[in-house]
Design an enzyme around this catalytic site. Structure first.
Site, PDB file in Angstrom:
ATOM      1  N   ASN A   8       0.868  -1.180   0.000  1.00 19.42           N
ATOM      2  CA  ASN A   8       0.000   0.000   0.000  1.00 19.42           C
ATOM      3  C   ASN A   8       0.901   1.225   0.000  1.00 19.42           C
ATOM      4  O   ASN A   8       1.491   1.557   1.020  1.00 19.42           O
ATOM      5  CB  ASN A   8      -0.893  -0.024   1.255  1.00 19.42           C
ATOM      6  CG  ASN A   8      -1.693   1.256   1.408  1.00 19.42           C
ATOM      7  OD1 ASN A   8      -1.864   1.996   0.448  1.00 19.42           O
ATOM      8  ND2 ASN A   8      -2.189   1.511   2.614  1.00 19.42           N
ATOM      9  N   LYS A  10       0.051   4.287  -0.359  1.00 21.08           N
ATOM     10  CA  LYS A  10      -0.608   5.500   0.170  1.00 21.08           C
ATOM     11  C   LYS A  10      -0.389   6.663  -0.809  1.00 21.08           C
ATOM     12  O   LYS A  10      -0.323   6.442  -2.011  1.00 21.08           O
ATOM     13  CB  LYS A  10      -0.106   5.833   1.572  1.00 21.08           C
ATOM     14  CG  LYS A  10      -0.093   4.611   2.475  1.00 21.08           C
ATOM     15  CD  LYS A  10       0.155   4.948   3.914  1.00 21.08           C
ATOM     16  CE  LYS A  10       0.349   3.665   4.701  1.00 21.08           C
ATOM     17  NZ  LYS A  10       0.271   3.868   6.133  1.00 21.08           N
ATOM     18  N   HIS A 100      -9.432   1.253   5.165  1.00 20.14           N
ATOM     19  CA  HIS A 100      -8.113   1.473   5.775  1.00 20.14           C
ATOM     20  C   HIS A 100      -8.258   2.460   6.937  1.00 20.14           C
ATOM     21  O   HIS A 100      -9.080   3.371   6.885  1.00 20.14           O
ATOM     22  CB  HIS A 100      -7.140   2.015   4.727  1.00 20.14           C
ATOM     23  CG  HIS A 100      -5.726   2.029   5.209  1.00 20.14           C
ATOM     24  ND1 HIS A 100      -5.230   3.022   6.019  1.00 20.14           N
ATOM     25  CD2 HIS A 100      -4.713   1.147   5.031  1.00 20.14           C
ATOM     26  CE1 HIS A 100      -3.970   2.753   6.305  1.00 20.14           C
ATOM     27  NE2 HIS A 100      -3.625   1.625   5.722  1.00 20.14           N
ATOM     28  N   GLU A 102      -6.610   4.910   7.822  1.00 20.95           N
ATOM     29  CA  GLU A 102      -6.466   6.332   7.457  1.00 20.95           C
ATOM     30  C   GLU A 102      -7.763   6.861   6.832  1.00 20.95           C
ATOM     31  O   GLU A 102      -8.121   8.020   7.020  1.00 20.95           O
ATOM     32  CB  GLU A 102      -5.253   6.509   6.528  1.00 20.95           C
ATOM     33  CG  GLU A 102      -3.954   6.380   7.322  1.00 20.95           C
ATOM     34  CD  GLU A 102      -2.789   5.773   6.564  1.00 20.95           C
ATOM     35  OE1 GLU A 102      -2.810   5.754   5.319  1.00 20.95           O
ATOM     36  OE2 GLU A 102      -1.849   5.291   7.231  1.00 20.95           O
ATOM     37  N   GLU A 171      -5.074  -4.641  10.972  1.00 23.21           N
ATOM     38  CA  GLU A 171      -4.068  -3.585  11.086  1.00 23.21           C
ATOM     39  C   GLU A 171      -4.333  -2.765  12.348  1.00 23.21           C
ATOM     40  O   GLU A 171      -5.144  -1.828  12.315  1.00 23.21           O
ATOM     41  CB  GLU A 171      -4.156  -2.660   9.871  1.00 23.21           C
ATOM     42  CG  GLU A 171      -3.897  -3.359   8.552  1.00 23.21           C
ATOM     43  CD  GLU A 171      -3.381  -2.390   7.507  1.00 23.21           C
ATOM     44  OE1 GLU A 171      -2.303  -2.651   6.968  1.00 23.21           O
ATOM     45  OE2 GLU A 171      -4.027  -1.368   7.257  1.00 23.21           O
ATOM     46  N   GLY A 177       2.425   2.722  10.521  1.00 23.62           N
ATOM     47  CA  GLY A 177       3.319   3.850  10.284  1.00 23.62           C
ATOM     48  C   GLY A 177       4.051   4.338  11.524  1.00 23.62           C
ATOM     49  O   GLY A 177       4.617   5.428  11.529  1.00 23.62           O
ATOM     50  N   SER A 216       3.571  -1.686  10.362  1.00 20.59           N
ATOM     51  CA  SER A 216       5.028  -1.658  10.524  1.00 20.59           C
ATOM     52  C   SER A 216       5.704  -2.989  10.203  1.00 20.59           C
ATOM     53  O   SER A 216       6.698  -3.362  10.843  1.00 20.59           O
ATOM     54  CB  SER A 216       5.407  -1.179  11.927  1.00 20.59           C
ATOM     55  OG  SER A 216       4.943   0.152  12.125  1.00 20.59           O
TER      56      SER A 216
HETATM   57  C1  PEP Z   1      -0.669   0.347   5.883  1.00 20.81           C
HETATM   58  O1  PEP Z   1      -0.734   1.475   5.453  1.00 20.81           O
HETATM   59  O2  PEP Z   1      -1.580  -0.458   5.579  1.00 20.81           O
HETATM   60  C2  PEP Z   1       0.441  -0.016   6.748  1.00 20.81           C
HETATM   61  C3  PEP Z   1       0.409  -1.163   7.346  1.00 20.81           C
HETATM   62  O3  PEP Z   1       1.473   0.893   6.869  1.00 20.81           O
HETATM   63  P1  PEP Z   1       2.919   0.647   7.565  1.00 20.81           P
HETATM   64  O4  PEP Z   1       3.439  -0.657   7.032  1.00 20.81           O
HETATM   65  O5  PEP Z   1       3.731   1.808   7.157  1.00 20.81           O
HETATM   66  O6  PEP Z   1       2.686   0.563   9.039  1.00 20.81           O
END
Ligand code: PEP
Length: 256
Positions: A8, A10, A100, A102, A171, A177, A216
């Site tokens: 992803n 973003k 998601h 976000e 998640e 992030g 992460s």
């Molecule tokens: C994501 O945006 O779905 C995500 C898991 O981001 P990150 O790996 O940066 O934590």
């Protein structure tokens, strides 16, 4: 069931960046069919990425799929700034990430809207990846499983019988992030719970539904996370922006 390793990106990468990335990344995953790989660039780069993947597939064998990071549920109309499932179909997009954190927390998306999008994606032959997860506060209050269950039940209301056409990404919001991933044990506890929940909801029709972990994930923690029995792949944000790091995560999965 093949592991799915999804990127992803973003709001990162222009068209030029996307093409440069694919140029470097694709040769590393040629003829790699043990797992499925998905890349979700921003909307503006989907068309170029689609053409690039199509050209690569004419010249070699790749199991790399294209994903969108969001979509609206209507096919067309007065929805300024939105992208429809028909527009994604035209670009041979396979997957769409929905719900998601976000989208939920920055843009205020609610479960009811996510449910409409899930319906629409499946109806249009797009495979949705439904994202769910608790905030740090909810975890500390011991509400993780309740939150995840409510998000899944609401997002999948009325489409329980279509479970084989979708994947789920767990998640935890506090891990996205932040550089602070869930431990393999924490991830497994929630993944195991999700597996039994979707098994019950779909009356056993969940054998094609993958439960991805996201938050992460990187080349150092991927190996231990993927060894958990109910972790069926990853949704990777920041570490997927570098083709070499993303490929290293893939190699960790291949070692299992
Ligand atoms: C994501 O945006 O779905 C995500 C898991 O981001 P990150 O790996 O940066 O934590």
């Amino acid at each position: 069931m093949k592991y799915l390793i999804a990127a992803n990106w973003k709001m990162n990468k222009t068209v030029a960046d996307t093409l440069e990335y694919l140029e470097l990344f694709l040769p590393s995953v040629k003829d790699l069919f043990e797992i499925e790989i998905m890349i979700a660039p921003p909307f503006t780069a989907l068309s170029s990425a689609s053409i690039k993947l199509d050209t690569a597939k004419k010249e070699g064998e790749y199991n790399v799929k294209l994903g969108a990071q969001n979509m609206y549920y209507e096919e067309k109309g007065a929805f300024t700034g939105e992208i429809s499932p028909l527009m994604l179909n035209e670009l041979q997009v396979d997957y769409v990430i929905l719900g998601h954190s976000e989208r939920r927390h920055i843009f205020g998306e609610k479960d009811e809207l996510i449910n409409k999008k899930m319906f629409s994606a499946i109806e249009h032959g797009l495979r949705p990846i439904l994202c769910v997860g608790e905030t740090l506060e909810e975890r500390e209050l011991g509400k993780t499983l309740n939150v995840v269950e409510a998000q899944i039940r609401k997002a999948l209301a009325g489409i329980e019988k279509d479970m084989q056409f979708l994947d789920i990404a767990y998640e935890p919001v506090w891990a996205i992030g932040t550089g602070k991933n869930a431990t393999p044990g924490q991830a497994e506890e929630v993944h195991k719970f999700i597996r039994s929940l979707i098994n019950e909801m779909s009356k056993g029709n969940d054998d094609k539904t993958r439960i991805l972990y996201g938050g992460s994930v990187n080349e150092n923690n991927a190996g231990d996370l993927i060894k958990q029995p109910n972790v069926n792949g990853f949704l990777v944000g920041s570490a997927s922006l570098d083709p070499e790091r993303f490929y290293k995560i893939i190699t960790k999965v291949l070692e299992v």
